[in-house]
Motif scaffolding. Structure first.
Motif, short mmCIF file in Angstrom:
data_model
loop_
_atom_site.label_atom_id
_atom_site.label_comp_id
_atom_site.label_asym_id
_atom_site.label_seq_id
_atom_site.Cartn_x
_atom_site.Cartn_y
_atom_site.Cartn_z
N TYR A 113 3.10 13.44 5.54
CA TYR A 113 3.77 12.25 5.55
C TYR A 113 3.37 11.39 4.18
CZ TYR A 113 4.67 13.28 10.33
OH TYR A 113 4.74 13.98 11.48
N TYR A 114 4.50 10.80 3.64
CA TYR A 114 4.08 10.16 2.39
C TYR A 114 4.73 8.69 2.42
CZ TYR A 114 3.99 8.40 -2.38
OH TYR A 114 3.70 7.73 -3.62
N ARG A 115 4.06 7.48 2.00
CA ARG A 115 4.87 6.24 1.79
C ARG A 115 4.41 5.75 0.66
NH1 ARG A 115 4.11 1.50 6.37
NH2 ARG A 115 5.53 3.02 7.42
N PRO A 116 5.64 5.52 -0.02
CA PRO A 116 5.37 5.04 -1.34
C PRO A 116 5.04 3.55 -1.81
CG PRO A 116 7.51 5.25 -1.12
CD PRO A 116 6.99 5.58 0.18
N MET A 117 4.20 3.28 -2.64
CA MET A 117 3.88 1.91 -2.97
C MET A 117 5.03 0.91 -3.32
SD MET A 117 0.92 0.35 -3.74
CE MET A 117 -0.41 1.04 -4.43
N PHE A 118 5.16 -0.45 -2.79
CA PHE A 118 6.12 -1.34 -2.91
C PHE A 118 7.26 -0.96 -1.86
CE2 PHE A 118 4.16 -1.15 -7.10
CZ PHE A 118 3.66 -2.37 -7.15
N GLU A 119 7.04 -0.03 -0.97
CA GLU A 119 7.90 0.20 -0.27
C GLU A 119 8.12 -1.29 1.17
OE1 GLU A 119 9.38 3.93 2.53
OE2 GLU A 119 7.51 3.13 3.49
N TYR A 144 0.84 -1.22 -0.02
CA TYR A 144 -0.15 -0.11 0.01
C TYR A 144 0.95 1.36 -0.16
CZ TYR A 144 0.76 0.73 5.07
OH TYR A 144 1.47 1.11 6.20
N SER A 145 0.36 2.39 -0.41
CA SER A 145 1.01 3.46 -0.38
C SER A 145 -0.11 4.63 0.60
CB SER A 145 1.16 4.11 -1.80
OG SER A 145 -0.06 4.58 -2.16
N SER A 146 0.58 5.64 1.31
CA SER A 146 -0.31 6.47 1.98
C SER A 146 0.35 7.79 1.87
CB SER A 146 -0.45 5.87 3.41
OG SER A 146 0.90 6.14 4.12
N LYS A 147 -0.72 8.62 2.18
CA LYS A 147 -0.21 10.11 2.32
C LYS A 147 -1.03 10.75 3.24
CE LYS A 147 -0.02 14.18 -0.39
NZ LYS A 147 -0.49 15.17 -1.82
N THR A 148 -0.42 11.34 4.31
CA THR A 148 -1.26 11.92 5.33
C THR A 148 -0.56 13.54 5.48
OG1 THR A 148 -0.90 10.24 6.64
CG2 THR A 148 -1.52 12.34 7.68
N VAL A 149 -1.69 14.51 5.32
CA VAL A 149 -1.73 15.89 5.24
C VAL A 149 -2.32 16.50 6.48
CG1 VAL A 149 -2.10 17.97 4.04
CG2 VAL A 149 -1.44 15.91 2.74
#
Length: 120
Positions: free
Chosen positions: A98-104, A85-90
């Motif tokens: 905060y951003y977490r890229p897909m396939f991390e 999953y990827s996630s973005k928190t504003v």
């Protein structure tokens, strides 16, 4: 106040090696699912927090179906695969995003499903 939106798409392919004419049918299945979830909330400490997540899941497995009567059936299946999953928190108000890229990170995913159906 809290706002939630969830959208998704799922693609399945079933392969019946012995056909569908038997009373007891084994099959193999592949499953690809993509889901987008969006949360937005207002808290006492922050102006607004919004978070968006994209889930991607690829699984494969096998199952069986038992013909009840006519074209009605009951069955179950077991799937095993991978999920990421990827996630973005504003956070509004000058706080860092905060951003977490897909396939991390890739996780093991599994499902056991029971179904009742009718073929048209």
């Amino acid at each position: 106040m809290r706002y939630v939106r969830k959208l998704g798409a799922e693609f399945n392919y079933k392969y019946f090696p012995n056909g569908l004419d038997n009373r007891f049918n084994l099959y193999f299945v592949t499953n690809l699912a993509l889901t987008n979830t969006f949360y937005e909330s207002v808290t006492y400490y922050y102006d607004a927090i919004s978070q968006s997540r994209n889930h991607l899941s690829l699984m494969g497995g096998s199952g069986f179906q038992i013909k009840l009567f006519g074209k009605a059936y009951i069955g179950s299946r077991f799937n095993l695969g991978a999920m990421t999953y990827s996630s973005k928190t504003v956070i509004e108000g000058g706080y860092p995003s905060y951003y977490r890229p897909m396939f991390e990170n890739v996780y093991l995913d599994g499902a056991i499903r029971v179904n009742i159906g009718y073929r048209f």
